[in-house]
Write an enzyme that holds these catalytic residues in place. Structure first.
Site, PDB file in Angstrom:
ATOM      1  N   GLY A 105       6.969  38.650 -18.619  1.00 32.51           N
ATOM      2  CA  GLY A 105       7.206  37.566 -17.663  1.00 32.51           C
ATOM      3  C   GLY A 105       8.319  36.646 -18.106  1.00 32.51           C
ATOM      4  O   GLY A 105       8.162  35.422 -18.142  1.00 32.51           O
TER       5      GLY A 105
ATOM      6  N   ARG B 293      11.333  33.708 -15.512  1.00 31.71           N
ATOM      7  CA  ARG B 293      11.272  32.302 -15.071  1.00 31.71           C
ATOM      8  C   ARG B 293      10.414  31.481 -16.019  1.00 31.71           C
ATOM      9  O   ARG B 293       9.748  32.028 -16.888  1.00 31.71           O
ATOM     10  CB  ARG B 293      10.605  32.227 -13.690  1.00 31.71           C
ATOM     11  CG  ARG B 293      11.444  32.714 -12.567  1.00 31.71           C
ATOM     12  CD  ARG B 293      10.735  32.511 -11.234  1.00 31.71           C
ATOM     13  NE  ARG B 293       9.711  33.502 -10.992  1.00 31.71           N
ATOM     14  CZ  ARG B 293       8.417  33.226 -10.805  1.00 31.71           C
ATOM     15  NH1 ARG B 293       7.994  31.978 -10.842  1.00 31.71           N
ATOM     16  NH2 ARG B 293       7.550  34.186 -10.576  1.00 31.71           N
TER      17      ARG B 293
ATOM     18  N   TYR C 144      -8.929  32.685 -13.227  1.00 29.45           N
ATOM     19  CA  TYR C 144      -7.892  32.324 -14.206  1.00 29.45           C
ATOM     20  C   TYR C 144      -8.528  31.871 -15.531  1.00 29.45           C
ATOM     21  O   TYR C 144      -8.105  32.285 -16.618  1.00 29.45           O
ATOM     22  CB  TYR C 144      -7.038  31.214 -13.589  1.00 29.45           C
ATOM     23  CG  TYR C 144      -5.844  30.775 -14.391  1.00 29.45           C
ATOM     24  CD1 TYR C 144      -4.656  31.507 -14.362  1.00 29.45           C
ATOM     25  CD2 TYR C 144      -5.873  29.607 -15.150  1.00 29.45           C
ATOM     26  CE1 TYR C 144      -3.540  31.094 -15.077  1.00 29.45           C
ATOM     27  CE2 TYR C 144      -4.763  29.185 -15.862  1.00 29.45           C
ATOM     28  CZ  TYR C 144      -3.597  29.926 -15.820  1.00 29.45           C
ATOM     29  OH  TYR C 144      -2.495  29.503 -16.525  1.00 29.45           O
TER      30      TYR C 144
ATOM     31  N   ALA D 195     -11.568  32.547 -16.629  1.00 33.53           N
ATOM     32  CA  ALA D 195     -12.243  33.682 -17.285  1.00 33.53           C
ATOM     33  C   ALA D 195     -11.213  34.548 -18.011  1.00 33.53           C
ATOM     34  O   ALA D 195     -11.446  35.003 -19.135  1.00 33.53           O
ATOM     35  CB  ALA D 195     -13.007  34.505 -16.254  1.00 33.53           C
TER      36      ALA D 195
HETATM   37  P1  NAI Z   1       5.765  31.315 -13.585  1.00 31.52           P
HETATM   38  O1  NAI Z   1       5.018  31.596 -12.337  1.00 31.52           O
HETATM   39  O2  NAI Z   1       6.853  30.305 -13.573  1.00 31.52           O
HETATM   40  O3  NAI Z   1       6.364  32.702 -14.169  1.00 31.52           O
HETATM   41  C1  NAI Z   1       5.550  33.823 -14.259  1.00 31.52           C
HETATM   42  C2  NAI Z   1       6.312  34.968 -14.889  1.00 31.52           C
HETATM   43  O4  NAI Z   1       5.406  36.088 -15.009  1.00 31.52           O
HETATM   44  C3  NAI Z   1       7.482  35.468 -14.055  1.00 31.52           C
HETATM   45  O5  NAI Z   1       8.526  35.816 -14.930  1.00 31.52           O
HETATM   46  C4  NAI Z   1       6.937  36.723 -13.363  1.00 31.52           C
HETATM   47  O6  NAI Z   1       7.932  37.690 -13.083  1.00 31.52           O
HETATM   48  C5  NAI Z   1       5.986  37.238 -14.420  1.00 31.52           C
HETATM   49  N1  NAI Z   1       4.919  38.087 -13.878  1.00 31.52           N
HETATM   50  C6  NAI Z   1       3.993  37.775 -12.945  1.00 31.52           C
HETATM   51  N2  NAI Z   1       3.175  38.828 -12.727  1.00 31.52           N
HETATM   52  C7  NAI Z   1       3.591  39.816 -13.558  1.00 31.52           C
HETATM   53  C8  NAI Z   1       3.155  41.148 -13.807  1.00 31.52           C
HETATM   54  N3  NAI Z   1       2.127  41.672 -13.147  1.00 31.52           N
HETATM   55  N4  NAI Z   1       3.833  41.889 -14.719  1.00 31.52           N
HETATM   56  C9  NAI Z   1       4.899  41.371 -15.392  1.00 31.52           C
HETATM   57  N5  NAI Z   1       5.348  40.125 -15.193  1.00 31.52           N
HETATM   58  C10 NAI Z   1       4.698  39.358 -14.296  1.00 31.52           C
HETATM   59  O7  NAI Z   1       4.650  30.937 -14.658  1.00 31.52           O
HETATM   60  P2  NAI Z   1       4.693  29.940 -15.907  1.00 31.52           P
HETATM   61  O8  NAI Z   1       4.215  28.618 -15.471  1.00 31.52           O
HETATM   62  O9  NAI Z   1       5.967  30.067 -16.608  1.00 31.52           O
HETATM   63  O10 NAI Z   1       3.502  30.562 -16.791  1.00 31.52           O
HETATM   64  C11 NAI Z   1       3.709  31.458 -17.860  1.00 31.52           C
HETATM   65  C12 NAI Z   1       2.393  31.645 -18.592  1.00 31.52           C
HETATM   66  O11 NAI Z   1       1.920  30.384 -19.067  1.00 31.52           O
HETATM   67  C13 NAI Z   1       1.267  32.216 -17.711  1.00 31.52           C
HETATM   68  O12 NAI Z   1       0.487  33.113 -18.472  1.00 31.52           O
HETATM   69  C14 NAI Z   1       0.462  30.989 -17.360  1.00 31.52           C
HETATM   70  O13 NAI Z   1      -0.878  31.306 -17.059  1.00 31.52           O
HETATM   71  C15 NAI Z   1       0.588  30.178 -18.636  1.00 31.52           C
HETATM   72  N6  NAI Z   1       0.323  28.758 -18.472  1.00 31.52           N
HETATM   73  C16 NAI Z   1       1.115  27.990 -17.653  1.00 31.52           C
HETATM   74  C17 NAI Z   1       0.835  26.640 -17.508  1.00 31.52           C
HETATM   75  C18 NAI Z   1       1.655  25.739 -16.636  1.00 31.52           C
HETATM   76  O14 NAI Z   1       1.274  24.563 -16.506  1.00 31.52           O
HETATM   77  N7  NAI Z   1       2.740  26.202 -16.029  1.00 31.52           N
HETATM   78  C19 NAI Z   1      -0.292  26.021 -18.221  1.00 31.52           C
HETATM   79  C20 NAI Z   1      -1.036  26.926 -19.054  1.00 31.52           C
HETATM   80  C21 NAI Z   1      -0.727  28.238 -19.160  1.00 31.52           C
END
Ligand code: NAI
Length: 254
Positions: free
Chosen positions: A13, A16, A162, A164
């Site tokens: 991921g 972004r 999420y 879990a």
């Molecule tokens: P985002 O939505 O900005 O980016 C998500 C990324 O994951 C993208 O690059 C997308 O292409 C990729 N992605 C989604 N589904 C995929 C799949 N099936 N296979 C491969 N790539 C996939 O998310 P963000 O905010 O950058 O989050 C990143 C991580 O941090 C996630 O695991 C999220 O749960 C975790 N997180 C985020 C928080 C926040 O406040 N933004 C807080 C706590 C954890």
């Protein structure tokens, strides 16, 4: 070059948000960065975002490649790691960052939303860890960092799937840490709080205000706040840390 520059870093991921900041944080001359991304709802937008990550990483002098691959599909995960191995012959760091949301109160949560979130956020890291750790065990060295969340520790209304998955990811982190320690592989998790990315951009103002009020440092986090801690966990300075969960939440959870 620094002591930690000559290595292959794999980020899931990475197109972004936090994943992109992680790719940038590792980017320095000598480092090879591979990331994947996946977004069936907006393939063109996601590809454009991935190109931007590649450009940013190359600006810092590192090699970069981005590949369309779904972490929840075993064949796509194998193909992704095969490509990394063909290109560089090793995997020094894996960051299991990819994640999705499908929020709803439990009473209304659809089975498909449960399955989708568990597949991407928990099965994905399991598959990638298996693939990477096999390579790292042969190398007798490696660093794995899993992107959990504070809600995986404290729970959250409207996020049963999420929460879990993230709580499961913390359990997976500790088990992998124990299983691979003797092979020189450390496995840790980062638990971010409220970070400004696309994932949190759609939150209603009321929820945002309430969340900000619960953060002692008085601000939301940036993707860079998280990326710096991930980079630390993958550095020599963290050699004696494994099975740990570091909260990066401005004190939201202590
Ligand atoms: P985002 O939505 O900005 O980016 C998500 C990324 O994951 C993208 O690059 C997308 O292409 C990729 N992605 C989604 N589904 C995929 C799949 N099936 N296979 C491969 N790539 C996939 O998310 P963000 O905010 O950058 O989050 C990143 C991580 O941090 C996630 O695991 C999220 O749960 C975790 N997180 C985020 C928080 C926040 O406040 N933004 C807080 C706590 C954890």
């Amino acid at each position: 070059m620094t002591e930690n520059s000559d290595r292959t870093v794999v980020v899931t991921g990475g197109s972004r948000g936090i994943g992109r900041a992680i790719c940038k944080a590792f980017a320095e001359p000598g480092t090879r960065i591979f990331f994947n991304y996946f977004s069936p709802a907006d393939p063109e937008g996601e590809k454009a975002a991935a190109e931007e990550t590649i450009a940013l990483v190359r600006q810092n002098g590192a090699e970069a490649q981005g590949m369309w691959a779904n972490v929840a599909v075993p064949a796509e995960v194998s193909q992704f790691f095969d490509q990394v191995m063909e290109a560089t012959g090793r995997v020094d760091v894996l960051v299991n960052n990819a994640g999705i949301l499908r929020d709803a109160l439990m009473a209304r949560m659809k089975e498909a939303d449960w399955d989708a979130v568990l597949s991407v956020n928990l099965k994905g890291p399991f598959l990638c860890t298996q693939a990477a750790a096999r390579i790292m065990a042969k190398q007798r060295s490696g660093r794995i960092v899993n992107m959990a969340s504070v809600v995986g520790v404290i729970g959250n209304i409207g996020q049963a799937n999420y929460v879990a998955a993230k709580a499961g990811l913390i359990g997976l982190t500790k088990t992998a840490a124990k299983e691979y320690a003797s092979r020189g592989v450390t496995v840790n998790a980062v638990a971010p709080g409220f970070i400004d990315t696309d994932m949190t951009a759609g939150l209603p103002e009321k929820v945002r205000t309430a969340m900000l009020a619960s953060i002692p440092l008085g601000r939301s986090g940036s993707p860079e706040d998280v990326a710096g801690v991930v980079r630390f966990l993958a550095s020599d300075a963290a050699a004696y840390l494994t099975g740990q969960v570091l909260h990066v939440s401005g004190g939201m959870v202590m």
